[in-house]
Design a protein around this motif. Sequence first.
Motif, PDB file in Angstrom:
ATOM      1  N   THR A 154       0.841  -1.208   0.000  1.00 30.61           N
ATOM      2  CA  THR A 154       0.000   0.000   0.000  1.00 30.61           C
ATOM      3  C   THR A 154       0.872   1.253   0.000  1.00 30.61           C
ATOM      4  O   THR A 154       0.585   2.222  -0.721  1.00 30.61           O
ATOM      5  N   LEU A 155       1.938   1.234   0.791  1.00 35.56           N
ATOM      6  CA  LEU A 155       2.850   2.391   0.806  1.00 35.56           C
ATOM      7  C   LEU A 155       3.469   2.609  -0.571  1.00 35.56           C
ATOM      8  O   LEU A 155       3.531   3.741  -1.073  1.00 35.56           O
ATOM      9  N   GLU A 156       3.895   1.520  -1.192  1.00 31.65           N
ATOM     10  CA  GLU A 156       4.477   1.625  -2.543  1.00 31.65           C
ATOM     11  C   GLU A 156       3.436   2.196  -3.514  1.00 31.65           C
ATOM     12  O   GLU A 156       3.737   3.033  -4.366  1.00 31.65           O
ATOM     13  N   GLY A 157       2.211   1.708  -3.370  1.00 30.62           N
ATOM     14  CA  GLY A 157       1.128   2.201  -4.218  1.00 30.62           C
ATOM     15  C   GLY A 157       0.870   3.677  -3.998  1.00 30.62           C
ATOM     16  O   GLY A 157       0.632   4.430  -4.952  1.00 30.62           O
ATOM     17  N   LEU A 158       0.945   4.121  -2.745  1.00 34.48           N
ATOM     18  CA  LEU A 158       0.700   5.538  -2.448  1.00 34.48           C
ATOM     19  C   LEU A 158       1.800   6.432  -3.035  1.00 34.48           C
ATOM     20  O   LEU A 158       1.524   7.550  -3.479  1.00 34.48           O
TER      21      LEU A 158
ATOM     22  N   SER B 196      -3.727   0.246  -6.829  1.00 35.58           N
ATOM     23  CA  SER B 196      -3.879  -1.077  -7.444  1.00 35.58           C
ATOM     24  C   SER B 196      -2.579  -1.471  -8.141  1.00 35.58           C
ATOM     25  O   SER B 196      -2.152  -2.623  -8.080  1.00 35.58           O
ATOM     26  N   ASP B 197      -1.931  -0.474  -8.771  1.00 36.76           N
ATOM     27  CA  ASP B 197      -0.659  -0.735  -9.448  1.00 36.76           C
ATOM     28  C   ASP B 197       0.399  -1.191  -8.435  1.00 36.76           C
ATOM     29  O   ASP B 197       1.093  -2.189  -8.650  1.00 36.76           O
ATOM     30  N   GLY B 198       0.483  -0.467  -7.316  1.00 38.39           N
ATOM     31  CA  GLY B 198       1.482  -0.791  -6.302  1.00 38.39           C
ATOM     32  C   GLY B 198       1.230  -2.155  -5.676  1.00 38.39           C
ATOM     33  O   GLY B 198       2.128  -3.001  -5.583  1.00 38.39           O
ATOM     34  N   ILE B 199      -0.018  -2.392  -5.282  1.00 36.88           N
ATOM     35  CA  ILE B 199      -0.344  -3.640  -4.575  1.00 36.88           C
ATOM     36  C   ILE B 199      -0.188  -4.847  -5.502  1.00 36.88           C
ATOM     37  O   ILE B 199       0.451  -5.844  -5.156  1.00 36.88           O
TER      38      ILE B 199
ATOM     39  N   SER C  22       2.506  -9.183 -10.351  1.00 41.93           N
ATOM     40  CA  SER C  22       3.533  -8.693 -11.276  1.00 41.93           C
ATOM     41  C   SER C  22       3.095  -7.337 -11.837  1.00 41.93           C
ATOM     42  O   SER C  22       1.890  -7.057 -11.917  1.00 41.93           O
ATOM     43  N   PRO C  23       4.057  -6.506 -12.232  1.00 39.41           N
ATOM     44  CA  PRO C  23       3.699  -5.207 -12.821  1.00 39.41           C
ATOM     45  C   PRO C  23       2.839  -5.366 -14.069  1.00 39.41           C
ATOM     46  O   PRO C  23       1.983  -4.528 -14.343  1.00 39.41           O
TER      47      PRO C  23
END
Lengths: 234, 293
Positions: free
Chosen positions: B11-15, B255-258, B264-265
């Motif tokens: 979630t942090l990566e997504g944010l 959604s992209d980050g999670i 996978s990306p």
Amino acid sequence: MAASLEVIGFDTFYGQSQALREFSIRLEGGKVLCLLGRNGAGKTTALKSIMGIIPPRKGKLLIDGNDLSEKPAYEIPKHGIGYVPQGRRLFSELTVRENLEIGLLTRSTGKQALEHALSYFPVLRERINQVSGTLSGGEQTMLAIARALCIEPSVLMLDEPTEGLMPSAIAAIRDVVIKLRDEGKAILLVEQRVDAVIPVADTVAFMDHGEIRETVAIDVLKDNPALLQKYVGV
Amino acid sequence: MGFGPFLFLATLEGLVQASVLVLTAVGLSLVFGVMRVVNVAHGEFFMLGAVIAWFVATNMPGDPAIGFIAALIISPLAVGAVAYVADRLILTRLNYNPEATIVATIGLLYVIQQSVLMTYGADARPVDPPFYYTIRLPWFGYSSYKLFVIAAACVLLGVIWFVLKRTKWGLLMRATQFDRETALAFGIPVRKVYSFVFAIGAGLAAIGAVLIVPIQQAHYLMGLDPLLLSFTVVIIGGLGSIQGTIFAAILIGLSDGILSVFFSPTLAKIVSTLFVAMVLVFKPNGLFAKAKR
């Protein structure tokens, strides 16, 4: 003495199609000139050309003797022309206050001009923070006129202000137009409703196919209803 | 690491992704909303912002933080100036015709991209983050810089909201957005507003790029992804709707980050494309589009 508004020989086109031909009017302060004519006669185009929104290819525009012919459209209201467009064209997602603030953009005397404009329409004070698109039709017209008055215009142009309104709202708008005329403003009024014109106009110009065909004093029109049949079809 | 902490990390990566995306996409949305111009060169303004940030940070002596702060100021201003000139030289002359401006901004995309390739080169280059501090959480350590990116985006969104809703310039922009013709009739210099908005939109993309270059490297082809993601976001949110753009950027960023962390990306890209397809089928004007007046 210079006229408040003088238009000399406007020729205006939409692409290749000519919408105004040699359109000329002269209007003094404290007078109401009404443009009458059928749909498509060029009445709205005349107002838009004066505002520079649809610039004429030829012709001169003088406000209080100042030649504005070469000015860009956004400079024209700064010289004292207030415009109430057809259908009111409020910024409907903005509040009443924000719409009026847009009218104040050209003026440094903001608060005074705002108070003066609101004095004509006290009901707008109660609605000042309301989104303008939620006002009634009559209130929207009042706001459109108040917004134009915020410019502190010497010339006020109204394009069918009574369109779609109830009789009580039409009467209120008519009273304000008379008041503004009596205060010395030059008023150019476009109307389809003849009954809305007769109580306020001093002069009527009949338009047809982009030209002014005939200009008569209001008393002449009252005595000669055939003119209405000829140019307006009523 | 358990599922909960792993989800928190994702979630942090997504944010972080959403923070950069929201700034870039709001710039695109603002340009479309006010000017009705679909700016295909928007991703190149992002790339130009990153490259200028690298130049400024590399040539600024002393602590990396000074170089970063200088880049954060100079890069958006420089990119905004390029956009302003592009508007005056190209878009104004096309009278902001919607079809013509699409073709023109495609041309602008290649001009900027190839100019950067000729001057900056094809290498990807990193910019030092202004600080390296790692925040120790009970489950993992996390880059304080990434948290700074999220906070910076929140502050900038607040500034954008304030400018749009509480300042004279914001009122001019909103009036021009709603009705260009009436704005002119009230003395608003519409073309100047357009030039200003085009520069602001590009400047926002550049700010997003400056924030991301300490995480991703600056590269002359880096504009494509933000462009596609910004269009995805703007289509989902509703063209010209700032609230919709913010909502969709957070949705897509998260959604992209999670999905990138858990799967996978590529799957993340498939899902965001699916979002767009669903929105286009069921709500073609976007989730936050207002009814036509």
